[in-house]
Design a protein around this motif. Structure first.
Motif, PDB file in Angstrom:
ATOM      1  N   ALA A   1      42.032 116.565 -28.076  1.00 14.36           N
ATOM      2  CA  ALA A   1      42.414 117.601 -27.112  1.00 14.36           C
ATOM      3  C   ALA A   1      41.207 118.079 -26.301  1.00 14.36           C
ATOM      4  O   ALA A   1      41.314 118.334 -25.091  1.00 14.36           O
ATOM      5  CB  ALA A   1      43.055 118.782 -27.837  1.00 14.36           C
ATOM      6  N   ILE A   2      40.049 118.197 -26.956  1.00 14.12           N
ATOM      7  CA  ILE A   2      38.833 118.615 -26.246  1.00 14.12           C
ATOM      8  C   ILE A   2      38.482 117.581 -25.176  1.00 14.12           C
ATOM      9  O   ILE A   2      38.124 117.924 -24.039  1.00 14.12           O
ATOM     10  CB  ILE A   2      37.661 118.812 -27.230  1.00 14.12           C
ATOM     11  CG1 ILE A   2      37.938 120.010 -28.145  1.00 14.12           C
ATOM     12  CG2 ILE A   2      36.348 119.022 -26.474  1.00 14.12           C
ATOM     13  CD1 ILE A   2      36.928 120.191 -29.261  1.00 14.12           C
ATOM     14  N   GLY A   3      38.605 116.290 -25.532  1.00 14.09           N
ATOM     15  CA  GLY A   3      38.331 115.239 -24.558  1.00 14.09           C
ATOM     16  C   GLY A   3      39.281 115.299 -23.374  1.00 14.09           C
ATOM     17  O   GLY A   3      38.872 115.138 -22.215  1.00 14.09           O
ATOM     18  N   THR A   4      40.555 115.547 -23.653  1.00 12.22           N
ATOM     19  CA  THR A   4      41.548 115.639 -22.580  1.00 12.22           C
ATOM     20  C   THR A   4      41.247 116.814 -21.653  1.00 12.22           C
ATOM     21  O   THR A   4      41.347 116.704 -20.421  1.00 12.22           O
ATOM     22  CB  THR A   4      42.958 115.796 -23.176  1.00 12.22           C
ATOM     23  OG1 THR A   4      43.210 114.704 -24.065  1.00 12.22           O
ATOM     24  CG2 THR A   4      44.012 115.808 -22.086  1.00 12.22           C
ATOM     25  N   TYR A   5      40.849 117.952 -22.235  1.00 10.75           N
ATOM     26  CA  TYR A   5      40.528 119.137 -21.438  1.00 10.75           C
ATOM     27  C   TYR A   5      39.382 118.845 -20.463  1.00 10.75           C
ATOM     28  O   TYR A   5      39.474 119.146 -19.263  1.00 10.75           O
ATOM     29  CB  TYR A   5      40.150 120.296 -22.355  1.00 10.75           C
ATOM     30  CG  TYR A   5      39.602 121.498 -21.616  1.00 10.75           C
ATOM     31  CD1 TYR A   5      40.445 122.372 -20.941  1.00 10.75           C
ATOM     32  CD2 TYR A   5      38.228 121.739 -21.573  1.00 10.75           C
ATOM     33  CE1 TYR A   5      39.944 123.461 -20.239  1.00 10.75           C
ATOM     34  CE2 TYR A   5      37.715 122.827 -20.879  1.00 10.75           C
ATOM     35  CZ  TYR A   5      38.574 123.688 -20.216  1.00 10.75           C
ATOM     36  OH  TYR A   5      38.068 124.751 -19.529  1.00 10.75           O
ATOM     37  N   TYR A   6      38.307 118.230 -20.966  1.00 13.61           N
ATOM     38  CA  TYR A   6      37.155 117.984 -20.094  1.00 13.61           C
ATOM     39  C   TYR A   6      37.376 116.826 -19.130  1.00 13.61           C
ATOM     40  O   TYR A   6      36.579 116.625 -18.210  1.00 13.61           O
ATOM     41  CB  TYR A   6      35.883 117.776 -20.928  1.00 13.61           C
ATOM     42  CG  TYR A   6      35.307 119.098 -21.366  1.00 13.61           C
ATOM     43  CD1 TYR A   6      34.656 119.922 -20.461  1.00 13.61           C
ATOM     44  CD2 TYR A   6      35.458 119.544 -22.676  1.00 13.61           C
ATOM     45  CE1 TYR A   6      34.152 121.152 -20.845  1.00 13.61           C
ATOM     46  CE2 TYR A   6      34.963 120.774 -23.069  1.00 13.61           C
ATOM     47  CZ  TYR A   6      34.307 121.576 -22.146  1.00 13.61           C
ATOM     48  OH  TYR A   6      33.821 122.802 -22.531  1.00 13.61           O
ATOM     49  N   ALA A   7      38.458 116.065 -19.333  1.00 15.46           N
ATOM     50  CA  ALA A   7      38.789 115.037 -18.350  1.00 15.46           C
ATOM     51  C   ALA A   7      39.226 115.662 -17.031  1.00 15.46           C
ATOM     52  O   ALA A   7      39.093 115.052 -15.964  1.00 15.46           O
ATOM     53  CB  ALA A   7      39.900 114.143 -18.897  1.00 15.46           C
TER      54      ALA A   7
END
Length: 609
Positions: free
Chosen positions: A25-31
């Motif tokens: 989820a953190i990766g998706t947010y910073y995408a």
């Protein structure tokens, strides 16, 4: 699995799954946050706008992998709390990295540390450094993925290849989606999970064993509080000197010049913030070390009269911590899962750091120099594509690691064998003004050859058990298996279980001395040989034919600037160590920096703080 310990429950699997989901989820947010990854610099360095604290926690997490979570307590259990002397070595490492290497890398504005090698020497040296780093990182990352999966599978029944593939896929996903910002903020989350996992074991063990005082008392009576072993013998696995000297060289090769770490602190918004990230990171290293050592002493207190390893309840030392967790936390559903999440947090942070660093090196050292007309958007897509490629390679390397044996020692040995010569190469460039490209290349090859010789020799012909000096472990308390003849100490067990070890051969002086060198000295040996041969060959070939610009060297101004940053009204462009303020385009060396480090957007990284 040994009798009397618990097993994994649905709650434990739920906790582990939550770790993977939050990381993704953190990766998706910073995408998508802040406009996403529009340029390769956004993807690889976060636009150089990151703060000291998150970077510090990321630095701590990056190499505090499952090798640390599972391996360090087992080492303390077998060899004693002398491992805590690493606290001093970590301090020396941070000072050396912050004061010797960081100033040079930061003022040049490099994205890949190997750009420096071309500026200081030539393209051939840069390519050699890049190739060695890629090989080192893929080997190490494969071991980091496989080692915890194997240990947890054999003790808890946790699915081995399911864990390997899940770890690799999740890391690759959030690295590719969110770039270095996702890597750093997942590291922050994961270092918290690591501390929580350690704390759950230490608190519960204190209750079960009658308090910290009782645990330390058992350790004292068992000879585990052996802090002051000043034996200078380099063949002994852990002494004060092997840890201070060997540990400092090994970890400086990681913090000082390894792309995974350098890429983080040069992503900070100013050089002062970059240095602060290293010093704050030191506190994190100490916390993880204290937790690891305490867990090792807990292991001894719990199993001082019935060692699970010699009693064949576990098949390798790195399975001791999972065995302990299922032993003392079996009545608390979810807590064994928290410890597994702790181990995998270390793995996720290390693997994601490695993938991001490999992508940076591939783009900066292999793609940009050959395809100079590519747009920033194209480079961003290539960065993401290489992340996927290297993620797949690391999962593949994990499959190869399954053929190896002594995984935990192999991991640090890889850093010694390859990281040592690379540290020597960068030290030669930064500290020796007259070193030339011929000396650098010959020194690197010599250092690599020597460290590879001793490292591979140690794997093929492991040192005799009495050389490693493990402390005594007993099995007289194992009532379920005790038959009057199975009392056995670790000195009767061959140290290495590598599939490549050669046993039943006549020992030679070379095996008993050279190949028995403490693995912590591999890096020291590679570094010193590289520097020494590099200096000699440089002198024999006439040194540098022209004067070198001071920006590529450590200078007096680098130390004086530490005091300047505290002046309240100082503007960033008053930093006299910055290339934009020391000669500008009139200086031919600076023009070289600008030419090589130009962003395709029209700006130059050489003039960005």
């Amino acid at each position: 699995m040994g009798r009397g310990i618990g097993s994994f429950t649905a709650w434990d699997y739920a906790v582990f799954a939550a770790l993977l989901l939050v990381s993704a989820a953190i990766g998706t947010y910073y995408a998508f946050a802040g406009g996403g990854q529009r340029t390769s610099q956004d993807f690889l360095t976060g636009g150089r706008r990151l703060g000291a604290v998150p970077v510090a926690l990321s630095l701590t997490a990056s190499f505090m992998s499952a090798v640390t979570v599972l391996g360090t307590p087992a080492e303390v259990y077998r060899f004693g709390a002398i491992f805590s002397i690493f606290a001093v070595a970590y301090g020396l490492v941070v000072v050396l990295s912050a004061e010797l290497f960081l100033p040079v890398f930061y003022r040049l504005g490099v994205t890949s540390t190997y750009e420096y090698l071309e500026l200081r020497f030539n393209k051939c040296i840069r390519l050699c450094g890049t190739v060695l780093f890629v090989v080192q990182t893929i080997l190490y990352t494969g071991i980091v993925i496989y080692a915890p999966a194997l240990a947890l599978n054999q003790v808890t029944g946790f699915d081995l290849w399911g864990a390997v593939v899940a770890t690799g896929v999740v890391c690759t996903f959030y690295c590719t989606m969110g770039g270095i910002k996702a890597v750093i903020w997942t590291d922050v989350f994961q270092v918290g999970i690591m501390v929580a996992g350690f704390a759950s074991v230490i608190i519960r063990a204190s209750v079960v064993q009658g308090g910290i005082g009782s645990i330390l008392g058992d350790a004292l009576r068992g000879g585990r509080l052996n802090f002051w072993n000043f034996n200078p013998n380099p063949l002994q696995r852990y002494t004060f000197w092997t840890i201070i000297i060997g540990g400092t060289f090994t970890w400086t090769s990681i913090y000082g010049v390894n792309q995974s770490q350098v890429q983080r602190y040069i992503s900070c918004k100013s050089r002062f913030q970059a240095k602060m990230s290293l010093y704050v990171n030191l506190v994190g290293l100490w916390v993880i070390l204290v937790c690891s050592v305490l867990c090792g002493l807990v292991l001894y207190s719990r199993y001082r009269d019935c060692d699970p390893w010699t009693a064949k309840k576990v098949s390798a030392p790195d399975q001791l911590m999972p065995y302990l967790v299922l032993d003392i936390l079996q009545e608390h559903p979810g807590l064994p899962g928290l410890f597994v999440a702790c181990a995998y947090s270390g793995t996720l942070s290390t693997v994601s750091s490695s993938i991001n660093a490999l992508a940076a090196v591939a783009v900066e050292d292999l793609v940009k120099p050959r395809f100079r007309s590519l747009s920033e958007r194209s480079l961003s897509w290539i960065s993401q594509g290489t992340s996927v490629l290297f993620g797949a390679l690391c999962i593949g390397m994990a499959a190869l690691a399954s053929l190896m044996g002594a995984l935990l020692q192999a991991a640090l040995s890889i850093f010694g064998m390859i990281g040592g010569p690379l540290l020597g190469l960068f030290s030669l460039g930064i500290l020796v003004p007259f070193a030339n490209s011929i000396g650098a290349l010959v020194g690197l090859m010599a250092g690599f050859a020597v460290s590879l010789w001793v490292g591979i020799g140690a794997q093929l012909y492991p040192p005799l058990p009495e050389r490693t000096l493990p402390l005594k472990l007993e099995t007289y308390g194992c009532n379920s298996t005790y038959n009057g003849t199975n009392v056995m100490t670790t000195t009767e067990i061959p140290f290495s279980t590598s599939a490549f070890s050669i046993h039943n051969t006549e020992r030679t002086p070379l095996m008993d001395n050279w190949y028995s060198l403490s693995y912590l000295y591999f890096s020291t040996l590679g570094t010193l040989v590289t520097i020494f041969i590099g200096i000699i060959v440089s002198l024999l070939t006439g040194g540098r034919k022209q004067n070198i610009d001071s920006r590529f060297l450590l200078t007096k101004e680098d130390f004086l600037s530490n005091f300047d940053v505290f002046k309240k009204k100082q503007h960033v462009f008053n930093d006299k160590s910055h290339p934009a303020q020391r000669g500008g385009a009139d200086n031919p060396a600076f023009s070289h920096v600008e030419l090589n480090l130009a962003d395709h957007s029209g700006k130059t990284r050489g003039t960005r703080l």
